[in-house]
Motif scaffolding. Structure first.
Motif, PDB file in Angstrom:
ATOM      1  N   GLY A 238      42.718 -29.913  10.224  1.00 34.77           N
ATOM      2  CA  GLY A 238      42.574 -30.647  11.468  1.00 34.77           C
ATOM      3  C   GLY A 238      42.825 -32.140  11.382  1.00 34.77           C
TER       4      GLY A 238
ATOM      5  N   ASN B 193      36.819 -33.661  14.825  1.00 33.48           N
ATOM      6  CA  ASN B 193      37.197 -32.253  14.668  1.00 33.48           C
ATOM      7  C   ASN B 193      36.191 -31.314  15.331  1.00 33.48           C
TER       8      ASN B 193
ATOM      9  N   LEU C  82      37.840 -24.191   9.804  1.00 34.37           N
ATOM     10  CA  LEU C  82      38.233 -25.569  10.054  1.00 34.37           C
ATOM     11  C   LEU C  82      37.891 -26.415   8.836  1.00 34.37           C
TER      12      LEU C  82
ATOM     13  N   SER D 174      46.257 -35.544  16.081  1.00 37.88           N
ATOM     14  CA  SER D 174      45.759 -34.611  17.101  1.00 37.88           C
ATOM     15  C   SER D 174      44.536 -35.109  17.849  1.00 37.88           C
TER      16      SER D 174
ATOM     17  N   LEU E  12      40.106 -24.585  21.560  1.00 41.82           N
ATOM     18  CA  LEU E  12      40.442 -23.266  21.032  1.00 41.82           C
ATOM     19  C   LEU E  12      39.544 -22.199  21.649  1.00 41.82           C
TER      20      LEU E  12
ATOM     21  N   VAL F 162      49.642 -26.444  20.020  1.00 43.14           N
ATOM     22  CA  VAL F 162      48.367 -25.734  19.865  1.00 43.14           C
ATOM     23  C   VAL F 162      48.392 -24.445  20.670  1.00 43.14           C
TER      24      VAL F 162
ATOM     25  N   TRP G  14      38.259 -29.392  18.579  1.00 43.78           N
ATOM     26  CA  TRP G  14      38.743 -28.019  18.416  1.00 43.78           C
ATOM     27  C   TRP G  14      37.884 -26.964  19.096  1.00 43.78           C
TER      28      TRP G  14
END
Length: 297
Positions: free
Chosen positions: A41, A18, A3, A102, A26, A286, A22
Protein backbone atom coordinates in the motif's frame (compact mmCIF):
# COMPACT_ATOMS: atom_id res chain seq x y z
CA UNK A 1 -4.56 -10.97 1.08
CA UNK A 2 -2.68 -9.05 3.76
CA UNK A 3 -2.15 -5.31 3.72
CA UNK A 4 1.51 -4.44 4.31
CA UNK A 5 2.92 -1.03 5.20
CA UNK A 6 5.61 0.41 7.42
CA UNK A 7 4.96 0.52 11.18
CA UNK A 8 7.57 1.95 13.50
CA UNK A 9 7.74 2.63 17.22
CA UNK A 10 5.09 5.34 16.89
CA UNK A 11 2.25 5.81 14.40
CA UNK A 12 3.11 7.92 11.37
CA UNK A 13 0.44 9.74 9.37
CA UNK A 14 1.59 8.69 5.90
CA UNK A 15 1.76 5.03 6.83
CA UNK A 16 -1.38 5.01 8.97
CA UNK A 17 -3.34 6.33 5.98
CA UNK A 18 -3.36 2.72 4.80
CA UNK A 19 -5.80 1.84 7.58
CA UNK A 20 -7.98 4.79 6.60
CA UNK A 21 -7.99 4.50 2.80
CA UNK A 22 -8.09 0.82 1.91
CA UNK A 23 -10.90 -0.38 4.21
CA UNK A 24 -13.02 2.48 2.83
CA UNK A 25 -12.34 1.73 -0.86
CA UNK A 26 -12.05 -2.06 -0.97
CA UNK A 27 -14.97 -4.49 -0.50
CA UNK A 28 -15.56 -5.77 3.01
CA UNK A 29 -13.46 -8.85 3.66
CA UNK A 30 -11.15 -8.16 0.71
CA UNK A 31 -8.15 -7.88 3.04
CA UNK A 32 -7.27 -10.54 5.57
CA UNK A 33 -4.18 -12.01 7.23
CA UNK A 34 -3.22 -14.43 4.44
CA UNK A 35 0.46 -13.67 3.81
CA UNK A 36 0.63 -15.73 0.63
CA UNK A 37 -0.66 -12.59 -1.08
CA UNK A 38 0.39 -9.10 -0.05
CA UNK A 39 -1.37 -5.81 -0.81
CA UNK A 40 1.53 -3.32 -0.96
CA UNK A 41 0.00 0.00 0.00
CA UNK A 42 0.84 3.63 0.70
CA UNK A 43 4.46 4.46 1.47
CA UNK A 44 8.04 3.68 0.43
CA UNK A 45 7.36 0.00 1.02
CA UNK A 46 8.74 -1.55 -2.17
CA UNK A 47 11.91 -3.47 -1.27
CA UNK A 48 13.66 -6.79 -1.07
CA UNK A 49 12.42 -7.30 2.49
CA UNK A 50 9.06 -8.58 1.25
CA UNK A 51 8.98 -12.41 1.08
CA UNK A 52 9.81 -13.76 -2.35
CA UNK A 53 7.30 -16.58 -1.93
CA UNK A 54 4.38 -14.17 -1.54
CA UNK A 55 2.47 -12.71 -4.48
CA UNK A 56 2.82 -8.94 -4.17
CA UNK A 57 0.24 -6.48 -5.54
CA UNK A 58 1.50 -2.89 -5.68
CA UNK A 59 -1.01 -0.03 -5.43
CA UNK A 60 0.71 3.35 -5.61
CA UNK A 61 3.72 2.46 -3.46
CA UNK A 62 7.20 3.88 -3.97
CA UNK A 63 10.83 2.91 -3.79
CA UNK A 64 13.05 5.28 -1.79
CA UNK A 65 16.18 3.23 -1.18
CA UNK A 66 15.35 2.45 2.45
CA UNK A 67 15.54 -1.25 1.60
CA UNK A 68 17.40 -3.20 -1.06
CA UNK A 69 16.15 -3.08 -4.64
CA UNK A 70 13.91 -6.06 -5.42
CA UNK A 71 13.69 -7.90 -8.72
CA UNK A 72 10.10 -7.07 -9.61
CA UNK A 73 10.41 -9.16 -12.77
CA UNK A 74 10.85 -12.47 -10.91
CA UNK A 75 7.19 -13.45 -11.33
CA UNK A 76 6.08 -12.67 -7.77
CA UNK A 77 5.12 -9.02 -8.39
CA UNK A 78 1.94 -7.58 -9.90
CA UNK A 79 2.40 -3.82 -10.16
CA UNK A 80 -0.82 -1.94 -10.85
CA UNK A 81 0.71 1.52 -10.35
CA UNK A 82 3.53 3.24 -8.49
CA UNK A 83 4.10 6.59 -6.80
CA UNK A 84 6.12 8.31 -9.48
CA UNK A 85 8.52 8.22 -12.43
CA UNK A 86 11.65 7.74 -10.30
CA UNK A 87 10.20 4.52 -8.87
CA UNK A 88 9.21 3.35 -12.36
CA UNK A 89 12.70 4.01 -13.75
CA UNK A 90 14.43 2.38 -10.79
CA UNK A 91 12.29 -0.76 -11.05
CA UNK A 92 12.56 -0.78 -14.87
CA UNK A 93 8.83 -0.98 -15.41
CA UNK A 94 6.46 0.66 -17.90
CA UNK A 95 6.50 4.44 -17.24
CA UNK A 96 2.74 4.47 -17.75
CA UNK A 97 2.47 2.72 -14.38
CA UNK A 98 3.71 5.92 -12.77
CA UNK A 99 0.38 7.42 -11.67
CA UNK A 100 0.70 8.91 -8.17
CA UNK A 101 0.97 8.07 -4.49
CA UNK A 102 -2.26 6.28 -3.62
CA UNK A 103 -2.99 8.73 -0.80
CA UNK A 104 -4.51 10.79 -3.64
CA UNK A 105 -7.49 8.44 -3.30
CA UNK A 106 -8.56 10.49 -0.28
CA UNK A 107 -10.19 12.72 -2.90
CA UNK A 108 -12.73 9.96 -3.51
CA UNK A 109 -13.62 9.51 0.15
CA UNK A 110 -15.76 11.16 2.78
CA UNK A 111 -13.45 13.22 5.00
CA UNK A 112 -13.71 14.80 8.46
CA UNK A 113 -14.76 18.42 8.70
CA UNK A 114 -11.96 20.96 8.18
CA UNK A 115 -10.46 22.58 11.28
CA UNK A 116 -10.40 26.24 10.29
CA UNK A 117 -8.68 27.26 13.52
CA UNK A 118 -5.31 26.04 12.21
CA UNK A 119 -4.23 29.13 10.29
CA UNK A 120 -0.70 28.36 9.12
CA UNK A 121 0.34 24.82 10.00
CA UNK A 122 3.76 23.22 10.20
CA UNK A 123 4.09 19.45 9.94
CA UNK A 124 7.52 18.05 10.87
CA UNK A 125 8.60 14.58 9.84
CA UNK A 126 7.59 12.23 12.63
CA UNK A 127 11.25 11.56 13.44
CA UNK A 128 11.85 15.28 13.96
CA UNK A 129 9.21 15.36 16.69
CA UNK A 130 11.43 13.32 18.98
CA UNK A 131 14.72 14.84 17.87
CA UNK A 132 13.83 18.50 18.34
CA UNK A 133 11.33 20.90 19.90
CA UNK A 134 8.99 21.79 17.06
CA UNK A 135 6.07 22.39 19.39
CA UNK A 136 7.97 25.31 20.94
CA UNK A 137 9.19 26.52 17.55
CA UNK A 138 5.60 26.61 16.27
CA UNK A 139 4.43 28.41 19.40
CA UNK A 140 7.10 31.07 18.95
CA UNK A 141 6.28 31.37 15.25
CA UNK A 142 2.53 31.70 15.85
CA UNK A 143 1.77 28.54 13.88
CA UNK A 144 -0.12 25.32 14.56
CA UNK A 145 1.98 22.20 14.99
CA UNK A 146 0.44 19.37 12.97
CA UNK A 147 1.60 16.19 14.66
CA UNK A 148 2.31 13.33 12.24
CA UNK A 149 1.80 10.85 15.09
CA UNK A 150 -1.73 12.09 15.89
CA UNK A 151 -4.85 10.18 14.76
CA UNK A 152 -5.39 10.31 11.00
CA UNK A 153 -8.80 12.02 11.28
CA UNK A 154 -7.27 14.82 13.34
CA UNK A 155 -4.45 15.43 10.86
CA UNK A 156 -6.82 15.31 7.87
CA UNK A 157 -9.07 17.86 9.53
CA UNK A 158 -6.14 20.16 10.24
CA UNK A 159 -4.64 19.92 6.75
CA UNK A 160 -8.01 20.61 5.14
CA UNK A 161 -8.62 23.62 7.36
CA UNK A 162 -5.15 25.17 7.11
CA UNK A 163 -4.67 28.38 5.15
CA UNK A 164 -1.16 27.15 4.34
CA UNK A 165 0.84 24.05 5.23
CA UNK A 166 4.61 24.10 5.63
CA UNK A 167 5.65 20.48 5.76
CA UNK A 168 8.79 18.41 6.26
CA UNK A 169 6.62 15.28 6.07
CA UNK A 170 6.09 14.24 2.44
CA UNK A 171 2.61 12.90 3.07
CA UNK A 172 1.70 16.27 4.51
CA UNK A 173 2.38 17.71 1.06
CA UNK A 174 0.74 14.79 -0.75
CA UNK A 175 -2.48 15.13 1.23
CA UNK A 176 -2.46 18.94 1.16
CA UNK A 177 -2.07 18.85 -2.61
CA UNK A 178 -4.83 16.26 -3.00
CA UNK A 179 -7.20 18.30 -0.83
CA UNK A 180 -6.14 21.60 -2.48
CA UNK A 181 -4.47 23.20 0.54
CA UNK A 182 -1.49 25.34 -0.58
CA UNK A 183 1.77 23.87 0.72
CA UNK A 184 5.43 24.75 1.08
CA UNK A 185 7.90 21.88 1.09
CA UNK A 186 10.57 21.85 3.80
CA UNK A 187 13.70 19.88 2.96
CA UNK A 188 13.88 17.05 5.53
CA UNK A 189 16.75 17.57 7.97
CA UNK A 190 17.74 13.94 7.41
CA UNK A 191 18.91 13.73 3.79
CA UNK A 192 17.75 10.14 3.33
CA UNK A 193 14.17 11.41 2.98
CA UNK A 194 14.78 13.76 0.02
CA UNK A 195 14.60 11.40 -2.96
CA UNK A 196 11.00 10.31 -2.56
CA UNK A 197 9.67 13.88 -2.77
CA UNK A 198 10.85 14.21 -6.36
CA UNK A 199 9.35 10.83 -7.23
CA UNK A 200 5.88 11.89 -6.11
CA UNK A 201 6.14 15.42 -7.51
CA UNK A 202 7.21 14.05 -10.89
CA UNK A 203 3.93 12.17 -11.21
CA UNK A 204 2.06 15.45 -10.75
CA UNK A 205 4.40 17.42 -13.03
CA UNK A 206 5.34 19.69 -10.13
CA UNK A 207 8.85 21.14 -9.91
CA UNK A 208 8.97 20.72 -6.16
CA UNK A 209 10.89 23.29 -4.14
CA UNK A 210 12.32 21.91 -0.92
CA UNK A 211 13.26 24.83 1.28
CA UNK A 212 15.85 24.34 4.05
CA UNK A 213 14.77 24.12 7.68
CA UNK A 214 16.72 25.39 10.67
CA UNK A 215 17.29 22.79 13.41
CA UNK A 216 15.63 23.13 16.82
CA UNK A 217 18.20 21.09 18.73
CA UNK A 218 21.85 20.10 18.88
CA UNK A 219 20.81 16.64 17.68
CA UNK A 220 19.04 17.99 14.60
CA UNK A 221 22.01 20.23 13.85
CA UNK A 222 24.28 17.19 14.00
CA UNK A 223 22.01 15.16 11.70
CA UNK A 224 21.85 18.00 9.20
CA UNK A 225 25.63 18.39 9.17
CA UNK A 226 26.56 14.71 9.03
CA UNK A 227 23.65 13.09 7.21
CA UNK A 228 23.37 10.47 9.93
CA UNK A 229 19.86 9.35 10.81
CA UNK A 230 20.16 6.10 12.75
CA UNK A 231 21.42 5.51 16.26
CA UNK A 232 22.96 8.77 17.40
CA UNK A 233 24.48 7.67 20.71
CA UNK A 234 26.37 10.34 22.63
CA UNK A 235 25.04 13.22 20.54
CA UNK A 236 21.47 12.19 21.24
CA UNK A 237 22.11 11.84 24.96
CA UNK A 238 23.83 15.22 25.11
CA UNK A 239 21.00 16.93 23.22
CA UNK A 240 18.51 15.60 25.79
CA UNK A 241 20.66 16.61 28.77
CA UNK A 242 20.44 19.81 30.89
CA UNK A 243 23.78 20.92 29.43
CA UNK A 244 22.13 21.35 26.00
CA UNK A 245 19.22 23.47 27.26
CA UNK A 246 20.82 26.79 26.32
CA UNK A 247 22.00 25.87 22.80
CA UNK A 248 18.73 24.04 22.14
CA UNK A 249 16.78 27.15 23.16
CA UNK A 250 18.85 29.35 20.87
CA UNK A 251 18.39 26.93 17.98
CA UNK A 252 14.64 26.66 18.57
CA UNK A 253 14.22 30.44 18.55
CA UNK A 254 16.17 30.63 15.28
CA UNK A 255 14.06 27.86 13.77
CA UNK A 256 10.87 29.72 14.73
CA UNK A 257 12.03 32.90 12.99
CA UNK A 258 12.96 30.86 9.95
CA UNK A 259 9.47 29.28 9.86
CA UNK A 260 7.97 32.77 9.82
CA UNK A 261 10.15 33.66 6.82
CA UNK A 262 9.15 30.43 5.08
CA UNK A 263 5.49 31.35 5.43
CA UNK A 264 6.08 34.31 3.09
CA UNK A 265 7.36 32.06 0.27
CA UNK A 266 5.16 31.24 -2.70
CA UNK A 267 3.24 28.02 -1.97
CA UNK A 268 2.81 25.18 -4.43
CA UNK A 269 -0.11 23.15 -5.81
CA UNK A 270 -0.37 20.82 -8.76
CA UNK A 271 -2.86 21.85 -11.42
CA UNK A 272 -6.53 21.05 -10.89
CA UNK A 273 -6.54 19.15 -14.18
CA UNK A 274 -3.53 17.01 -13.26
CA UNK A 275 -4.75 16.06 -9.77
CA UNK A 276 -8.15 15.13 -11.23
CA UNK A 277 -6.49 13.02 -13.94
CA UNK A 278 -4.25 11.01 -11.60
CA UNK A 279 -7.11 10.48 -9.16
CA UNK A 280 -9.26 9.05 -11.94
CA UNK A 281 -6.43 6.80 -13.15
CA UNK A 282 -5.67 5.54 -9.64
CA UNK A 283 -9.34 4.80 -8.97
CA UNK A 284 -9.59 2.95 -12.30
CA UNK A 285 -6.54 0.84 -11.42
CA UNK A 286 -7.97 -0.13 -8.04
CA UNK A 287 -11.39 -0.86 -9.55
CA UNK A 288 -9.91 -3.04 -12.29
CA UNK A 289 -7.91 -4.98 -9.70
CA UNK A 290 -10.95 -5.57 -7.49
CA UNK A 291 -13.17 -6.59 -10.39
CA UNK A 292 -10.53 -9.01 -11.63
CA UNK A 293 -10.21 -10.61 -8.21
CA UNK A 294 -13.97 -10.92 -7.75
CA UNK A 295 -14.40 -12.44 -11.20
CA UNK A 296 -11.67 -14.99 -10.51
CA UNK A 297 -13.08 -15.99 -7.14
Amino acid sequence: MKLVFFRGKVPNFGDELNLHVWPALLPQGFLDEDESELFVGIGSIIGDHLPQASRKYVMGSGYAGYMGLPDVHDGSWDIRFVRGPDTARTLDIDPRLSICDSAVLLRAMELPKPDHSVGIGFMPHYESLERGDWAEACRLAGMTLIDATAPVDVVLSQIQGAQLLITEAMHGAIVADALRTPWIGARPIYGGHHRKWHDWAGALEVDVRLNPLKPTSVLEYYIGQTGRGGRLGKVGRFSASPFAALPNGVLTAGAAKHLQKMASLEPQLSSDARIAEVTERALAAVDAFVRGRVAAA
